[in-house]
Design a protein around this motif. Structure first.
Motif, short mmCIF file in Angstrom:
data_model
loop_
_atom_site.label_atom_id
_atom_site.label_comp_id
_atom_site.label_asym_id
_atom_site.label_seq_id
_atom_site.Cartn_x
_atom_site.Cartn_y
_atom_site.Cartn_z
N UNK A 1 70.95 -122.28 33.87
CA UNK A 1 69.64 -122.09 33.24
C UNK A 1 69.48 -120.65 32.75
N UNK A 2 69.95 -119.69 33.52
CA UNK A 2 69.87 -118.30 33.09
C UNK A 2 70.73 -118.06 31.86
N UNK A 3 71.95 -118.62 31.85
CA UNK A 3 72.81 -118.49 30.67
C UNK A 3 72.14 -119.11 29.43
N UNK A 4 71.50 -120.27 29.60
CA UNK A 4 70.83 -120.93 28.48
C UNK A 4 69.66 -120.07 27.98
N UNK A 5 68.90 -119.48 28.91
CA UNK A 5 67.80 -118.60 28.50
C UNK A 5 68.34 -117.41 27.72
N UNK A 6 69.38 -116.77 28.23
CA UNK A 6 69.92 -115.61 27.54
C UNK A 6 70.44 -115.97 26.16
N UNK A 7 71.07 -117.11 26.02
CA UNK A 7 71.61 -117.54 24.73
C UNK A 7 70.50 -117.83 23.72
N UNK A 8 69.36 -118.31 24.18
CA UNK A 8 68.29 -118.68 23.25
C UNK A 8 67.07 -117.81 23.30
N UNK A 9 67.13 -116.69 24.00
CA UNK A 9 65.93 -115.88 24.23
C UNK A 9 65.31 -115.34 22.95
N UNK A 10 66.09 -115.09 21.93
CA UNK A 10 65.54 -114.51 20.70
C UNK A 10 64.67 -115.52 19.93
N UNK A 11 64.80 -116.79 20.26
CA UNK A 11 63.96 -117.82 19.63
C UNK A 11 62.63 -117.98 20.37
N UNK B 1 58.95 -116.92 21.99
CA UNK B 1 57.88 -116.03 21.53
C UNK B 1 58.07 -114.61 22.09
N UNK B 2 57.63 -113.63 21.33
CA UNK B 2 57.80 -112.22 21.74
C UNK B 2 57.20 -111.95 23.12
N UNK B 3 56.08 -112.59 23.43
CA UNK B 3 55.46 -112.35 24.74
C UNK B 3 56.39 -112.77 25.87
N UNK B 4 57.12 -113.87 25.70
CA UNK B 4 58.08 -114.32 26.70
C UNK B 4 59.30 -113.41 26.73
N UNK B 5 59.73 -112.93 25.59
CA UNK B 5 60.88 -112.02 25.57
C UNK B 5 60.56 -110.74 26.34
N UNK B 6 59.34 -110.24 26.18
CA UNK B 6 58.93 -109.03 26.91
C UNK B 6 58.73 -109.30 28.40
#
Length: 175
Positions: free
Chosen positions: A119-129, A131-136
């Motif tokens: 799940x962490x790998x999947x988040x890292x792979x798709x994190x740029x998609x 919303x900015x609030x979640x990325x921060x």
């Protein structure tokens, strides 16, 4: 319908190697996560969302019910029976008392860690998609700490207390 407010906050698996073994299956962990996120679901609905057959989901739900991870929710009958969580999470005592319990705990922990890293790998792979609030908000950090066993237990307990503040939430606030 969202999941019931009668959900137990945390289930302690200590002393129950059969329950640990039942949970040490990636489909069952995914199913519990799905029920926690989306509320009561039938075997057919869960199967559609997890890419599994209704029969397979029904079997996994019965195994989870036998070990008190899920219960039948109100409002269904026959094949249209929805299921819901019996507890919002599980906790495992770090000290197992028997060889059977140690083996079951090892199998469960291995499955949980593999799933979590995936799940962490999947988040890292798709994190740029995201919303900015979640990325921060979704920070990843690395620390070198030198702690005693008592301090480590204190950190663990503090994290549990923080997480427990949200355990009774019955809806995803981001929806």
């Amino acid at each position: 319908d969202k999941k019931s407010c009668d959900v137990e906050a945390m289930r302690d698996l200590s002393g129950d190697p059969a329950a640990m073994s039942a949970l040490a299956h990636p489909v069952r962990l995914a199913l519990l996560e799905l029920l926690g996120r989306d509320g009561p679901l039938t075997a057919t609905e869960a199967g559609d969302r997890l890419g599994q057959s209704p029969g397979n989901m029904s079997w996994h739900l019965r195994v989870l019910a036998r070990h008190h991870f899920v219960v039948e929710a109100d409002g269904g009958s026959g094949r249209r029976r929805p299921w819901t969580l019996a507890a919002s999470g599980q906790r495992l005592d770090p000290e197992q008392s028997s060889e059977e319990e140690r083996a079951a705990a090892d199998a469960l922990l291995t499955t949980v860690v593999e799933r979590t890293f995936g799940q962490l790998r999947a988040w890292l792979a798709g994190r740029r998609a995201a919303p900015r609030s979640w990325q921060r908000a979704a920070a990843v950090s690395q620390w070198t700490l030198y702690l005693t066993a008592a301090e480590t237990a204190d950190v663990r307990d503090t994290i549990y207390q923080v997480l427990a503040r949200f355990a009774d939430r019955v809806e995803d606030p981001s929806r």
